[in-house]
Design a protein around this motif. Structure first.
Motif, mmCIF file in Angstrom:
data_model
loop_
_atom_site.group_PDB
_atom_site.id
_atom_site.type_symbol
_atom_site.label_atom_id
_atom_site.label_comp_id
_atom_site.label_asym_id
_atom_site.label_seq_id
_atom_site.Cartn_x
_atom_site.Cartn_y
_atom_site.Cartn_z
ATOM 1 N N VAL A 265 0.846 -1.204 0.000
ATOM 2 C CA VAL A 265 0.000 0.000 0.000
ATOM 3 C C VAL A 265 0.874 1.245 0.000
ATOM 4 O O VAL A 265 0.657 2.184 -0.787
ATOM 5 C CB VAL A 265 -0.943 -0.002 1.215
ATOM 6 C CG1 VAL A 265 -1.684 1.334 1.323
ATOM 7 C CG2 VAL A 265 -1.941 -1.146 1.118
ATOM 8 N N LEU A 266 1.869 1.260 0.889
ATOM 9 C CA LEU A 266 2.768 2.406 0.943
ATOM 10 C C LEU A 266 3.511 2.583 -0.378
ATOM 11 O O LEU A 266 3.694 3.712 -0.859
ATOM 12 C CB LEU A 266 3.759 2.229 2.090
ATOM 13 C CG LEU A 266 4.768 3.360 2.306
ATOM 14 C CD1 LEU A 266 4.065 4.688 2.543
ATOM 15 C CD2 LEU A 266 5.703 3.027 3.460
ATOM 16 N N ALA A 267 3.907 1.475 -0.993
ATOM 17 C CA ALA A 267 4.669 1.549 -2.240
ATOM 18 C C ALA A 267 3.830 2.149 -3.368
ATOM 19 O O ALA A 267 4.302 3.016 -4.116
ATOM 20 C CB ALA A 267 5.162 0.162 -2.635
ATOM 21 N N PHE A 268 2.581 1.710 -3.514
ATOM 22 C CA PHE A 268 1.804 2.260 -4.630
ATOM 23 C C PHE A 268 1.391 3.706 -4.363
ATOM 24 O O PHE A 268 1.256 4.505 -5.301
ATOM 25 C CB PHE A 268 0.600 1.359 -4.957
ATOM 26 C CG PHE A 268 -0.703 1.712 -4.309
ATOM 27 C CD1 PHE A 268 -1.483 2.753 -4.795
ATOM 28 C CD2 PHE A 268 -1.187 0.976 -3.240
ATOM 29 C CE1 PHE A 268 -2.706 3.062 -4.219
ATOM 30 C CE2 PHE A 268 -2.397 1.274 -2.647
ATOM 31 C CZ PHE A 268 -3.163 2.326 -3.140
ATOM 32 N N LEU A 269 1.219 4.073 -3.093
ATOM 33 C CA LEU A 269 0.947 5.480 -2.775
ATOM 34 C C LEU A 269 2.167 6.350 -3.112
ATOM 35 O O LEU A 269 2.027 7.439 -3.694
ATOM 36 C CB LEU A 269 0.586 5.624 -1.301
ATOM 37 C CG LEU A 269 -0.766 5.059 -0.862
ATOM 38 C CD1 LEU A 269 -0.936 5.197 0.650
ATOM 39 C CD2 LEU A 269 -1.910 5.733 -1.592
ATOM 40 N N VAL A 270 3.350 5.860 -2.735
ATOM 41 C CA VAL A 270 4.577 6.601 -3.051
ATOM 42 C C VAL A 270 4.734 6.738 -4.564
ATOM 43 O O VAL A 270 5.088 7.811 -5.074
ATOM 44 C CB VAL A 270 5.797 5.907 -2.426
ATOM 45 C CG1 VAL A 270 7.091 6.507 -2.966
ATOM 46 C CG2 VAL A 270 5.759 6.021 -0.913
ATOM 47 N N LEU A 271 4.462 5.668 -5.293
ATOM 48 C CA LEU A 271 4.595 5.715 -6.744
ATOM 49 C C LEU A 271 3.635 6.721 -7.369
ATOM 50 O O LEU A 271 4.011 7.471 -8.279
ATOM 51 C CB LEU A 271 4.336 4.329 -7.335
ATOM 52 C CG LEU A 271 5.549 3.423 -7.510
ATOM 53 C CD1 LEU A 271 5.120 2.070 -8.053
ATOM 54 C CD2 LEU A 271 6.550 4.066 -8.451
ATOM 55 N N ALA A 272 2.397 6.742 -6.890
ATOM 56 C CA ALA A 272 1.424 7.697 -7.434
ATOM 57 C C ALA A 272 1.857 9.132 -7.169
ATOM 58 O O ALA A 272 1.761 9.996 -8.049
ATOM 59 C CB ALA A 272 0.039 7.429 -6.827
ATOM 60 N N VAL A 273 2.365 9.389 -5.964
ATOM 61 C CA VAL A 273 2.816 10.739 -5.623
ATOM 62 C C VAL A 273 4.060 11.116 -6.426
ATOM 63 O O VAL A 273 4.187 12.241 -6.930
ATOM 64 C CB VAL A 273 3.085 10.847 -4.108
ATOM 65 C CG1 VAL A 273 3.733 12.186 -3.767
ATOM 66 C CG2 VAL A 273 1.791 10.673 -3.326
ATOM 67 N N VAL A 274 5.004 10.172 -6.539
ATOM 68 C CA VAL A 274 6.235 10.443 -7.288
ATOM 69 C C VAL A 274 5.928 10.711 -8.757
ATOM 70 O O VAL A 274 6.492 11.633 -9.371
ATOM 71 C CB VAL A 274 7.211 9.269 -7.138
ATOM 72 C CG1 VAL A 274 8.345 9.368 -8.152
ATOM 73 C CG2 VAL A 274 7.795 9.229 -5.732
ATOM 74 N N ALA A 275 5.030 9.925 -9.342
ATOM 75 C CA ALA A 275 4.663 10.142 -10.740
ATOM 76 C C ALA A 275 4.010 11.506 -10.930
ATOM 77 O O ALA A 275 4.313 12.232 -11.892
ATOM 78 C CB ALA A 275 3.719 9.036 -11.205
ATOM 79 N N ASP A 276 3.132 11.873 -10.008
ATOM 80 C CA ASP A 276 2.474 13.181 -10.092
ATOM 81 C C ASP A 276 3.487 14.310 -9.947
ATOM 82 O O ASP A 276 3.433 15.316 -10.667
ATOM 83 C CB ASP A 276 1.398 13.284 -9.015
ATOM 84 C CG ASP A 276 0.570 14.541 -9.149
ATOM 85 O OD1 ASP A 276 -0.007 14.767 -10.224
ATOM 86 O OD2 ASP A 276 0.510 15.320 -8.180
ATOM 87 N N THR A 277 4.425 14.143 -9.014
ATOM 88 C CA THR A 277 5.456 15.170 -8.818
ATOM 89 C C THR A 277 6.381 15.262 -10.024
ATOM 90 O O THR A 277 6.741 16.369 -10.467
ATOM 91 C CB THR A 277 6.276 14.858 -7.553
ATOM 92 O OG1 THR A 277 5.394 14.738 -6.431
ATOM 93 C CG2 THR A 277 7.288 15.955 -7.285
ATOM 94 N N GLY A 278 6.771 14.118 -10.567
ATOM 95 C CA GLY A 278 7.614 14.128 -11.753
ATOM 96 C C GLY A 278 6.945 14.803 -12.930
ATOM 97 O O GLY A 278 7.578 15.571 -13.672
#
Length: 349
Positions: A214-227
């Motif tokens: 759960v933490l990993a996919f949340l981090v990925l969604a945030v990182v993709a949005d930030t990128g």
């Protein structure tokens, strides 16, 4: 021991520096001296106020330029995002069932603001049964497991549909059959879009080690949005190559390229250091979450454009509404659950 001076002997003279200090201490403090000190203090205070005002003006100017380019108050958005991130990360790392309450609160707020937005547009959406069915879905997702959860999903959708049809029959206001059917379909869509997709994250959370996924996919969604945000501002000013100009004019292919790089790199790092699976699975994880996050973002933008609104609400300053922050996360939860079942058996022992 030093010898005492004779009675007739003159004591030695004090050093010049000491005599000047004694004279200064004996000199009277005149009004001119006080006035000079007060004048100097006022001058120092004025200079400090000018420096502070200048720094504040520069900050406001920079913040205003960011608001013009992004349409958001970036400083406030960052502060709120960090605060929410701290709560989410702490709950997942230390006591994972606390995240279920966080997800419950987010679901309730998202359903409420989405229902209100639909009501303003003319659709009849019943908030109470939506929330009741949503709570049922989240509870079954966290406690009952995947297969019984499908039964709960059918029950939740049935509750929403039957409630709407019953309320329409009681109202008997001559509403057209087409409008009633549209109300029923919209009500079912709200239930499947917000509570059902949120419950996918709780099914994943309940799995052994699922909190890390759960933490990993949340981090990925945030990182993709930030990128995407950083790359779009840097290379896509003015919308050089918009992805979907009719749906979301500000989203560019330059931003998507930045999101790809960020998501793939983060996926590899998360796979190796958090999930304990081979590094190449991180590329799959990052690519899939990037795809679902992008589709979710564009999908919610399409809904808002159809409703004629910019944000679902203004509850989160700098972000818009709760659903505006969940748009990329909700579909990614289902993808993350599927990837957990596929990739977790490859974990490095």
């Amino acid at each position: 021991m030093p010898e005492a001076p004779d009675a007739g002997e003159t004591p030695p003279a004090a050093p010049p520096s000491r005599r000047r200090g004694d004279a200064a201490r004996r000199a009277p403090v005149t009004d001119d001296t006080v006035t000079a000190i007060e004048s100097q203090l006022r001058s120092m205070r004025t200079d400090a106020e000018q420096h502070i005002a200048h720094a504040r003006a520069e900050f406001d100017h920079a913040n205003e330029r960011l608001k013009q380019r992004t349409g958001r108050d970036l400083i406030v958005a960052i502060l709120i995002g960090v605060a929410i991130g701290v709560v989410v990360v702490a709950s997942l790392i230390f006591v994972k069932w606390l995240f279920a309450f966080f997800a419950l609160g987010a679901m309730v707020l998202a359903v409420f603001e989405f229902s209100r937005a639909l009501q303003v547009s003319g659709r009849r959406v019943d908030v109470v049964p939506q929330l009741a069915a949503g709570i049922l879905l989240l509870a079954s997702g966290f406690l009952a497991g995947l297969w019984l959860h499908w039964v709960a999903t059918l029950v939740a959708v049935a509750i929403v549909i039957v409630w709407r049809l019953t309320a329409q029959m009681v109202a008997a206001d001559g509403r057209s059959h087409t409008a009633v059917l549209a109300d029923v379909l919209v009500g079912a869509f709200v239930q499947l879009y917000v509570p059902f997709l949120t419950s996918m994250a709780l099914i994943l959370l309940a799995e052994d080690g699922g909190e890390w996924w759960v933490l990993a996919f949340l981090v990925l969604a945030v990182v993709a949005d930030t990128g995407a945000y950083v790359s779009g501002l840097t290379f896509g000013r003015g919308g050089r190559h918009p992805m979907a100009p009719r749906i979301s004019p500000k989203k560019t292919w330059e931003g998507f390229a930045g999101a790809c790089v960020a998501a793939l790199a983060a996926g590899v790092l998360l796979a190796v250091f958090m999930l304990g699976v081979p590094w190449w699975t991180g590329l799959i994880f990052g690519a899939v979450i990037l795809a679902t996050a992008t589709v979710g973002d564009l999908g919610e933008s399409m809904v808002k454009r159809d409703l004629g609104i910019k944000d679902m609400s203004s509850w989160l300053p700098g972000h818009g509404g709760v659903l505006d922050r969940l748009d990329s996360i909700l579909p990614s939860a289902t993808a993350a659950l599927a990837l957990f079942y596929l990739l977790s058996p490859l974990g490095v022992s």
